[in-house]
Write a protein that holds these residues in place. Structure first.
Motif, mmCIF file in Angstrom:
data_model
loop_
_atom_site.group_PDB
_atom_site.id
_atom_site.type_symbol
_atom_site.label_atom_id
_atom_site.label_comp_id
_atom_site.label_asym_id
_atom_site.label_seq_id
_atom_site.Cartn_x
_atom_site.Cartn_y
_atom_site.Cartn_z
ATOM 1 N N LEU A 41 0.841 -1.195 0.000
ATOM 2 C CA LEU A 41 0.000 0.000 0.000
ATOM 3 C C LEU A 41 0.879 1.248 0.000
ATOM 4 C CD1 LEU A 41 -2.617 -1.270 2.622
ATOM 5 C CD2 LEU A 41 -2.961 -1.049 0.147
ATOM 6 N N GLY A 42 1.116 1.796 -1.183
ATOM 7 C CA GLY A 42 1.891 3.030 -1.293
ATOM 8 C C GLY A 42 3.316 2.796 -1.743
ATOM 9 N N LYS A 43 4.007 3.922 -1.889
ATOM 10 C CA LYS A 43 5.350 3.919 -2.481
ATOM 11 C C LYS A 43 6.382 3.255 -1.562
ATOM 12 C CE LYS A 43 8.487 7.270 -4.666
ATOM 13 N NZ LYS A 43 8.432 6.727 -6.033
ATOM 14 N N VAL A 44 6.347 3.609 -0.269
ATOM 15 C CA VAL A 44 7.394 3.117 0.633
ATOM 16 C C VAL A 44 7.411 1.583 0.697
ATOM 17 C CG1 VAL A 44 8.157 3.082 3.055
ATOM 18 C CG2 VAL A 44 7.610 5.264 1.956
ATOM 19 N N LEU A 79 9.806 -3.606 -0.643
ATOM 20 C CA LEU A 79 9.718 -5.043 -0.938
ATOM 21 C C LEU A 79 10.245 -5.394 -2.325
ATOM 22 C CD1 LEU A 79 6.462 -6.130 0.882
ATOM 23 C CD2 LEU A 79 8.746 -7.014 1.247
ATOM 24 N N LEU A 80 10.180 -4.438 -3.240
ATOM 25 C CA LEU A 80 10.649 -4.756 -4.597
ATOM 26 C C LEU A 80 12.100 -4.324 -4.824
ATOM 27 C CD1 LEU A 80 7.418 -3.925 -6.634
ATOM 28 C CD2 LEU A 80 8.249 -6.147 -5.832
ATOM 29 N N ASP A 81 12.618 -3.526 -3.901
ATOM 30 C CA ASP A 81 14.009 -3.088 -3.959
ATOM 31 C C ASP A 81 14.336 -2.358 -5.269
ATOM 32 O OD1 ASP A 81 16.488 -2.765 -2.811
ATOM 33 O OD2 ASP A 81 17.303 -4.619 -3.663
ATOM 34 N N ARG A 82 13.409 -1.482 -5.659
ATOM 35 C CA ARG A 82 13.624 -0.626 -6.830
ATOM 36 C C ARG A 82 12.713 0.581 -6.675
ATOM 37 N NH1 ARG A 82 9.172 -0.823 -10.257
ATOM 38 N NH2 ARG A 82 7.999 -2.777 -10.365
ATOM 39 N N SER A 83 12.938 1.612 -7.491
ATOM 40 C CA SER A 83 12.008 2.736 -7.380
ATOM 41 C C SER A 83 10.697 2.362 -8.096
ATOM 42 C CB SER A 83 12.625 4.018 -7.925
ATOM 43 O OG SER A 83 12.920 3.840 -9.248
ATOM 44 N N VAL A 84 9.607 2.845 -7.534
ATOM 45 C CA VAL A 84 8.274 2.497 -8.051
ATOM 46 C C VAL A 84 7.479 3.784 -8.255
ATOM 47 C CG1 VAL A 84 6.088 1.319 -7.499
ATOM 48 C CG2 VAL A 84 8.259 0.239 -6.874
ATOM 49 N N ALA A 85 6.922 3.954 -9.446
ATOM 50 C CA ALA A 85 5.999 5.067 -9.733
ATOM 51 C C ALA A 85 4.613 4.533 -9.392
ATOM 52 C CB ALA A 85 6.098 5.471 -11.190
ATOM 53 N N ARG A 97 4.323 -13.213 -4.891
ATOM 54 C CA ARG A 97 3.683 -12.247 -5.783
ATOM 55 C C ARG A 97 3.380 -10.983 -4.999
ATOM 56 N NH1 ARG A 97 4.008 -14.791 -10.846
ATOM 57 N NH2 ARG A 97 4.038 -16.969 -10.274
ATOM 58 N N VAL A 98 3.685 -9.865 -5.624
ATOM 59 C CA VAL A 98 3.416 -8.570 -4.990
ATOM 60 C C VAL A 98 2.528 -7.762 -5.921
ATOM 61 C CG1 VAL A 98 4.464 -6.392 -4.226
ATOM 62 C CG2 VAL A 98 5.657 -8.562 -3.806
ATOM 63 N N LEU A 99 1.403 -7.317 -5.408
ATOM 64 C CA LEU A 99 0.542 -6.419 -6.173
ATOM 65 C C LEU A 99 0.779 -4.998 -5.664
ATOM 66 C CD1 LEU A 99 -2.013 -6.417 -8.226
ATOM 67 C CD2 LEU A 99 -3.230 -5.806 -6.147
ATOM 68 N N ILE A 100 1.268 -4.152 -6.559
ATOM 69 C CA ILE A 100 1.510 -2.750 -6.195
ATOM 70 C C ILE A 100 0.160 -2.032 -6.131
ATOM 71 C CG2 ILE A 100 2.590 -0.597 -6.982
ATOM 72 C CD1 ILE A 100 4.638 -2.443 -8.509
ATOM 73 N N CYS A 101 -0.016 -1.214 -5.092
ATOM 74 C CA CYS A 101 -1.311 -0.542 -4.907
ATOM 75 C C CYS A 101 -1.067 0.853 -4.331
ATOM 76 C CB CYS A 101 -2.153 -1.384 -3.940
ATOM 77 S SG CYS A 101 -3.828 -0.798 -3.677
#
Ligand code: URA
Length: 202
Positions: A119-122, A127-133, A152-156
């Protein structure tokens, strides 16, 4: 049902500033058998007072969105990257995220969910160890490794994003629809994974 004894952090003084600013450690809540683990950033003031994640205004949004999908907070797991409230609700520092990481990893490993929703950028970047838009990537499925296991990670987007920008509600809804579908939630039963998971398709 597994118990939370080994998952809950009872005492910790790894982060001097957070040890000072917190009133209590805020551990994850919900069933340790959950198919879905929601990971937020850090407790805020309400969470620090009540000792439970997502019980303030963002928690109200999350609860409402879960209920719309026949999920409730007892049927899923809700936790944070950092278990102590940062002063003035600032973002957790890199070293604080690192200090708390083994607690989060332990929680995820023990629960072994079909899906993690960040939930969110942080939490997404943590968890993905990269920058996320996060707005652009919300609803995307990625993968993270913890020890020898892949999840599996769902970005939200974070539920609080809807307070500042109305258009984020549709983004949140769409990602949570995907989360419920991927975790195989039976719309008539709920429970965080009682149906057939579609995760194998991704
Ligand atoms: N925001 C978070 O990221 N976590 C909480 O527990 C509450 C609000």
């Amino acid at each position: 049902m597994a118990d939370t004894e080994g998952i809950d952090v009872v005492d910790c003084t790894r982060c001097p500033e957070l040890t000072e600013s917190r009133s209590q450690i805020v551990n994850g809540t919900g069933t340790p058998d959950a198919a879905v683990v929601f990971v937020g950033e850090a407790p805020g003031g309400d969470e620090d007072r009540e000792g439970e994640p997502f019980v303030g205004r963002s928690g109200g949004v999350l609860d409402e969105k879960l209920a719309e999908r026949n999920l409730d907070r007892e049927g899923v797991r809700i936790t944070n990257c950092v278990r102590c409230r940062p002063p003035e609700n600032r973002d957790p520092k890199t070293e604080e995220l690192a200090n708390c990481r083994d607690f989060l990893d332990h929680e995820i490993r023990d629960i072994d969910p079909a899906l993690i929703v960040t939930l969110g950028k942080v939490p997404s970047e943590h968890l993905l160890d990269r920058s996320v838009a996060v707005t652009n990537e919300s609803g995307d499925v990625a993968e993270t490794r913890i020890d020898d296991r892949s999840y599996r990670v769902l970005i939200c987007v974070h539920p609080a994003a809807t307070f500042y920008d109305n258009s984020q509600e549709a983004t949140l809804d769409s990602a949570l629809d995907t989360a419920a579908e991927l975790a195989g939630v039976d719309p008539d039963e709920g429970g965080g994974g009682s149906g057939q998971s579609r995760l194998g398709e991704y």
